[in-house]
Design an enzyme around this catalytic site. Structure first.
Site, PDB file in Angstrom:
ATOM      1  N   THR A   1       1.037  -0.956  -0.023  1.00 38.44           N
ATOM      2  CA  THR A   1       0.178   0.579   0.014  1.00 38.44           C
ATOM      3  C   THR A   1       0.454   1.644  -0.081  1.00 38.44           C
ATOM      4  O   THR A   1       1.962   1.300   0.661  1.00 38.44           O
ATOM      5  CB  THR A   1      -0.691  -0.309   0.899  1.00 38.44           C
TER       6      THR A   1
ATOM      7  N   GLU B   1       0.505   3.818   1.968  1.00 35.69           N
ATOM      8  CA  GLU B   1       0.668   4.169   3.524  1.00 35.69           C
ATOM      9  C   GLU B   1       1.764   3.517   3.718  1.00 35.69           C
ATOM     10  O   GLU B   1       2.226   4.651   4.931  1.00 35.69           O
ATOM     11  CB  GLU B   1      -0.388   3.053   4.456  1.00 35.69           C
TER      12      GLU B   1
ATOM     13  N   TYR C   1      -0.668   0.323  11.337  1.00 35.79           N
ATOM     14  CA  TYR C   1      -1.164  -0.287  10.134  1.00 35.79           C
ATOM     15  C   TYR C   1      -0.197  -0.514   8.477  1.00 35.79           C
ATOM     16  O   TYR C   1       0.376  -0.797   8.017  1.00 35.79           O
ATOM     17  CB  TYR C   1      -2.476   0.535   9.102  1.00 35.79           C
TER      18      TYR C   1
ATOM     19  N   LYS D   1       2.070  -2.747   7.054  1.00 36.21           N
ATOM     20  CA  LYS D   1       2.611  -3.264   5.606  1.00 36.21           C
ATOM     21  C   LYS D   1       3.500  -3.264   4.982  1.00 36.21           C
ATOM     22  O   LYS D   1       4.422  -4.004   4.190  1.00 36.21           O
ATOM     23  CB  LYS D   1       1.419  -2.424   5.151  1.00 36.21           C
TER      24      LYS D   1
HETATM   25  P1  NAP Z   1     -11.367  -4.962   2.337  1.00 35.58           P
HETATM   26  O1  NAP Z   1     -12.415  -4.480   1.715  1.00 35.58           O
HETATM   27  O2  NAP Z   1     -11.616  -4.044   3.884  1.00 35.58           O
HETATM   28  O3  NAP Z   1     -11.107  -5.946   2.849  1.00 35.58           O
HETATM   29  C1  NAP Z   1      -9.739  -7.039   3.608  1.00 35.58           C
HETATM   30  C2  NAP Z   1     -10.736  -8.296   3.745  1.00 35.58           C
HETATM   31  O4  NAP Z   1     -10.032  -9.037   4.552  1.00 35.58           O
HETATM   32  C3  NAP Z   1     -11.897  -8.936   4.367  1.00 35.58           C
HETATM   33  O5  NAP Z   1     -12.280  -9.642   3.201  1.00 35.58           O
HETATM   34  C4  NAP Z   1     -11.723  -9.225   5.697  1.00 35.58           C
HETATM   35  O6  NAP Z   1     -12.456 -10.235   6.019  1.00 35.58           O
HETATM   36  C5  NAP Z   1     -10.345 -10.262   5.366  1.00 35.58           C
HETATM   37  N1  NAP Z   1      -9.692  -9.948   6.546  1.00 35.58           N
HETATM   38  C6  NAP Z   1      -9.489  -9.289   7.722  1.00 35.58           C
HETATM   39  N2  NAP Z   1      -8.537 -10.057   8.733  1.00 35.58           N
HETATM   40  C7  NAP Z   1      -8.611 -11.392   8.540  1.00 35.58           C
HETATM   41  C8  NAP Z   1      -7.829 -11.764   9.420  1.00 35.58           C
HETATM   42  N3  NAP Z   1      -7.504 -11.737   9.957  1.00 35.58           N
HETATM   43  N4  NAP Z   1      -7.437 -12.637   8.800  1.00 35.58           N
HETATM   44  C9  NAP Z   1      -8.476 -13.497   7.301  1.00 35.58           C
HETATM   45  N5  NAP Z   1      -9.300 -12.609   6.472  1.00 35.58           N
HETATM   46  C10 NAP Z   1      -9.098 -11.250   7.145  1.00 35.58           C
HETATM   47  O7  NAP Z   1     -10.001  -4.142   1.772  1.00 35.58           O
HETATM   48  P2  NAP Z   1      -9.966  -3.711   0.130  1.00 35.58           P
HETATM   49  O8  NAP Z   1      -9.997  -2.474   0.215  1.00 35.58           O
HETATM   50  O9  NAP Z   1     -10.493  -5.082  -0.379  1.00 35.58           O
HETATM   51  O10 NAP Z   1      -8.591  -3.709   0.154  1.00 35.58           O
HETATM   52  C11 NAP Z   1      -7.838  -5.404   0.380  1.00 35.58           C
HETATM   53  C12 NAP Z   1      -6.270  -5.007   0.999  1.00 35.58           C
HETATM   54  O11 NAP Z   1      -5.980  -4.189  -0.317  1.00 35.58           O
HETATM   55  C13 NAP Z   1      -5.948  -4.857   1.648  1.00 35.58           C
HETATM   56  O12 NAP Z   1      -5.144  -5.984   2.027  1.00 35.58           O
HETATM   57  C14 NAP Z   1      -5.400  -3.695   2.307  1.00 35.58           C
HETATM   58  O13 NAP Z   1      -5.226  -3.692   3.403  1.00 35.58           O
HETATM   59  C15 NAP Z   1      -4.674  -3.637   0.828  1.00 35.58           C
HETATM   60  N6  NAP Z   1      -4.969  -1.788   0.566  1.00 35.58           N
HETATM   61  C16 NAP Z   1      -6.533  -1.950  -0.060  1.00 35.58           C
HETATM   62  C17 NAP Z   1      -6.133  -0.430  -1.033  1.00 35.58           C
HETATM   63  C18 NAP Z   1      -7.206   0.182  -1.043  1.00 35.58           C
HETATM   64  O14 NAP Z   1      -7.554   1.446  -1.382  1.00 35.58           O
HETATM   65  N7  NAP Z   1      -8.919  -0.218  -1.496  1.00 35.58           N
HETATM   66  C19 NAP Z   1      -5.375  -0.283  -1.047  1.00 35.58           C
HETATM   67  C20 NAP Z   1      -3.848  -0.126  -0.934  1.00 35.58           C
HETATM   68  C21 NAP Z   1      -3.207  -1.452  -0.043  1.00 35.58           C
HETATM   69  P3  NAP Z   1     -14.128 -10.033   6.793  1.00 35.58           P
HETATM   70  O15 NAP Z   1     -15.137  -9.456   5.658  1.00 35.58           O
HETATM   71  O16 NAP Z   1     -14.852 -10.964   7.684  1.00 35.58           O
HETATM   72  O17 NAP Z   1     -13.592  -8.358   7.760  1.00 35.58           O
HETATM   73  O1  G4F Z   2     -10.762   6.478   3.382  1.00 39.42           O
HETATM   74  P1  G4F Z   2      -9.863   6.695   4.233  1.00 39.42           P
HETATM   75  O2  G4F Z   2      -9.979   5.684   5.775  1.00 39.42           O
HETATM   76  O3  G4F Z   2      -8.044   6.207   3.455  1.00 39.42           O
HETATM   77  P2  G4F Z   2      -6.755   6.050   3.991  1.00 39.42           P
HETATM   78  O4  G4F Z   2      -6.719   6.422   5.667  1.00 39.42           O
HETATM   79  O5  G4F Z   2      -6.308   6.600   2.528  1.00 39.42           O
HETATM   80  O6  G4F Z   2      -6.161   4.808   3.832  1.00 39.42           O
HETATM   81  C1  G4F Z   2      -6.676   3.737   2.389  1.00 39.42           C
HETATM   82  O7  G4F Z   2      -5.937   3.334   1.855  1.00 39.42           O
HETATM   83  C2  G4F Z   2      -4.526   2.991   1.774  1.00 39.42           C
HETATM   84  C3  G4F Z   2      -3.585   3.488   0.112  1.00 39.42           C
HETATM   85  O8  G4F Z   2      -3.375   4.535   0.645  1.00 39.42           O
HETATM   86  C4  G4F Z   2      -5.703   1.792   2.417  1.00 39.42           C
HETATM   87  F1  G4F Z   2      -3.984   0.979   2.275  1.00 39.42           F
HETATM   88  C5  G4F Z   2      -5.942   1.127   3.593  1.00 39.42           C
HETATM   89  O9  G4F Z   2      -6.635  -0.443   3.715  1.00 39.42           O
HETATM   90  C6  G4F Z   2      -7.267   2.312   3.011  1.00 39.42           C
HETATM   91  O10 G4F Z   2      -8.043   1.234   2.135  1.00 39.42           O
HETATM   92  O11 G4F Z   2      -9.099   7.823   4.321  1.00 39.42           O
HETATM   93  C7  G4F Z   2      -8.859   8.677   3.725  1.00 39.42           C
HETATM   94  C8  G4F Z   2      -8.671  10.073   4.177  1.00 39.42           C
HETATM   95  C9  G4F Z   2      -7.381   9.964   5.654  1.00 39.42           C
HETATM   96  O12 G4F Z   2      -6.311  11.422   4.640  1.00 39.42           O
HETATM   97  C10 G4F Z   2      -8.450  10.579   6.943  1.00 39.42           C
HETATM   98  O13 G4F Z   2      -7.901  11.049   7.577  1.00 39.42           O
HETATM   99  O14 G4F Z   2      -9.265  10.981   4.328  1.00 39.42           O
HETATM  100  C11 G4F Z   2      -9.415  11.276   5.720  1.00 39.42           C
HETATM  101  N1  G4F Z   2     -10.655  11.668   6.283  1.00 39.42           N
HETATM  102  C12 G4F Z   2     -11.424  12.888   6.712  1.00 39.42           C
HETATM  103  N2  G4F Z   2     -12.425  12.485   6.679  1.00 39.42           N
HETATM  104  C13 G4F Z   2     -12.155  10.379   6.617  1.00 39.42           C
HETATM  105  C14 G4F Z   2     -12.800  11.551   7.312  1.00 39.42           C
HETATM  106  N3  G4F Z   2     -11.306   9.629   6.817  1.00 39.42           N
HETATM  107  C15 G4F Z   2     -12.662   8.126   6.883  1.00 39.42           C
HETATM  108  N4  G4F Z   2     -12.299   6.959   6.762  1.00 39.42           N
HETATM  109  N5  G4F Z   2     -13.613   8.685   7.864  1.00 39.42           N
HETATM  110  C16 G4F Z   2     -13.707  10.337   7.857  1.00 39.42           C
HETATM  111  O15 G4F Z   2     -14.731  10.397   8.838  1.00 39.42           O
END
Ligand code: NAP
Ligand code: G4F
Length: 346
Positions: free
Chosen positions: A131, A133, A154, A158
């Site tokens: 990620t 992050e 986190y 990661k």
């Molecule tokens: P998400 O919607 O939060 O899905 C996370 C998944 O992980 C869910 O299926 C959850 O299961 C499962 N999980 C959590 N803890 C677990 C555990 N201990 N054992 C087995 N399964 C577990 O995340 P996503 O947005 O699809 O992201 C997929 C991956 O990419 C994650 O690793 C995230 O950190 C990474 N990532 C995401 C983004 C983004 O912007 N979306 C960007 C960079 C990296 P449940 O449904 O049971 O909760």
């Molecule tokens: O949507 P966010 O929670 O995403 P964040 O923290 O960027 O993390 C996501 O992207 C990462 C990749 O860069 C992944 F690795 C991670 O698993 C996840 O998918 O927050 C985005 C921004 C932050 O700066 C946060 O401070 O939005 C700001 N924010 C402002 N108000 C908020 C809120 N975030 C959340 N979740 N909720 C709020 O009310």
């Protein structure tokens, strides 16, 4: 030809649900690791799970990344050609509240899978969901070579996962690659992430189902892409001759406030902000306060600005994002609008 076997951890999540569909379309047999929960957690993949035609092509198994035995047994039984490790405690704010669990699942969980591949002596290709992050507040644009200095438990978990993946590749010759993905969103994005939270909240305000939307930092910048484009990139990463790490991003970034303006435009709503810091308030065309700041959504440390340089992926993988920011927001707004209107008619 025998169909390839892919194991997806995190199959019930946003990315897992898209990747499963993508791989099924490529004729893979898809195995998914799911967690036992007291309520149903398979909403995003129920159509696949309940499809009798997919009975032999789509299989789910209970397990947990924190449970070595379940990981070992599953990998031993399936002997997958490819593993996509998408499971994680993926919420940055929550990681400050549950740092030990986050390290265990999102960090050591990766090591558990790599150790299973190593000790079972498998030829499995491994994809790690890394990620943006991990860059923390390193100046944008961030690339594979940028300094990695995360700002959350986190991000730290990661970064460990990112590095242990590289170490198993270089040290043990395992085919293991990191996809360093910048934020990506969709119609099935979790509702506690800011994009979906803003869209859901503003749609509900528009439909008079909610009065105010409470948010944290409006000034952080993110590089937001569309999740279905990114799962194709994950697959491409594992189709390379040699394992390697790749940034997937759009190269453009917007503040959270920009995102709000864009959503309002899509909903034909006017919004005007007044005040500063915690007293900043967003008013609608009737002068009603519809967005307020709640400091409980601030993080102890913030990643201020993320914007990815995806030129390596473009050159080597021939990957680039297909969906524009405007198109993604339009799709997400339309989906939530339909969902909220639909729930009125039930
Ligand atoms: P998400 O919607 O939060 O899905 C996370 C998944 O992980 C869910 O299926 C959850 O299961 C499962 N999980 C959590 N803890 C677990 C555990 N201990 N054992 C087995 N399964 C577990 O995340 P996503 O947005 O699809 O992201 C997929 C991956 O990419 C994650 O690793 C995230 O950190 C990474 N990532 C995401 C983004 C983004 O912007 N979306 C960007 C960079 C990296 P449940 O449904 O049971 O909760
Ligand atoms: O949507 P966010 O929670 O995403 P964040 O923290 O960027 O993390 C996501 O992207 C990462 C990749 O860069 C992944 F690795 C991670 O698993 C996840 O998918 O927050 C985005 C921004 C932050 O700066 C946060 O401070 O939005 C700001 N924010 C402002 N108000 C908020 C809120 N975030 C959340 N979740 N909720 C709020 O009310």
């Amino acid at each position: 030809m025998l169909s390839k076997k892919a194991l997806i951890t995190g199959i019930t999540g946003q990315d897992g649900s898209y990747l499963a569909r993508f791989l099924l379309n490529k004729n893979y047999t898809v195995y998914g690791l799911i967690r036992r929960a007291s309520t149903f957690n398979t909403k995003r993949i129920d159509d696949l799970h309940n499809n009798v035609k997919l009975k032999k092509k789509f299989k789910l198994f209970y397990g947990d990344l924190t449970d070595e035995t379940s990981i070992n047994n599953l990998i031993k039984d399936i002997q997958p050609n490819e593993i996509y490790n998408l499971a994680a405690q993926s919420h940055v704010k929550v990681s400050f509240e549950n740092p030990v669990y986050t390290a265990n699942a999102s960090g050591i969980g990766t090591l558990r899978i790599l150790e299973a591949i190593r000790t079972l002596n498998l030829k499995t290709k491994f994809y790690q969901a890394s990620t943006s992050e991990i860059f923390g507040n390193t100046k944008p644009p961030q690339s594979e070579n940028s300094i990695m200095r995360p700002c959350s438990p986190y991000g730290a978990a990661k970064l460990y996962a990112n590095e242990i993946t590289r170490i198993y590749r270089e040290g043990f010759g395992i085919y293991a690659s990191n996809g360093i993905l910048f934020n990506h969103e969709s119609e099935v994005r979790g509702e506690t992430f800011v994009t979906r939270k803003i869209i859901k909240g503003l749609v509900r305000i528009k439909l008079n189902k909610q009065k105010t939307l409470l948010l944290g930092n409006l000034y952080a910048k993110r590089d937001w892409g569309y999740a279905p484009d990114y799962v194709e990139g994950m697959w491409k990463i594992l189709q390379q001759k040699k394992p390697d790490d790749f940034v997937l991003a759009t190269g453009k970034s917007y503040t959270v406030k920009n995102f709000i303006y864009k959503v309002c435009k899509n909903l034909n709503m006017k919004i005007k902000f007044k005040g500063k810091y915690e007293k900043e308030i967003g008013y609608n065309e009737n002068g009603r306060a519809i967005i307020k700041i709640d400091p409980k959504y601030y993080r102890p440390l913030e990643v201020n600005s993320l914007r990815g340089n995806f030129s390596k992926a473009q050159k080597v993988l021939k990957w680039k994002p297909k969906t524009s920011f405007s198109e993604m927001v339009r799709k997400m707004v339309l989906n939530d609008y339909k969902e909220e209107v639909g729930s009125n008619n039930k």
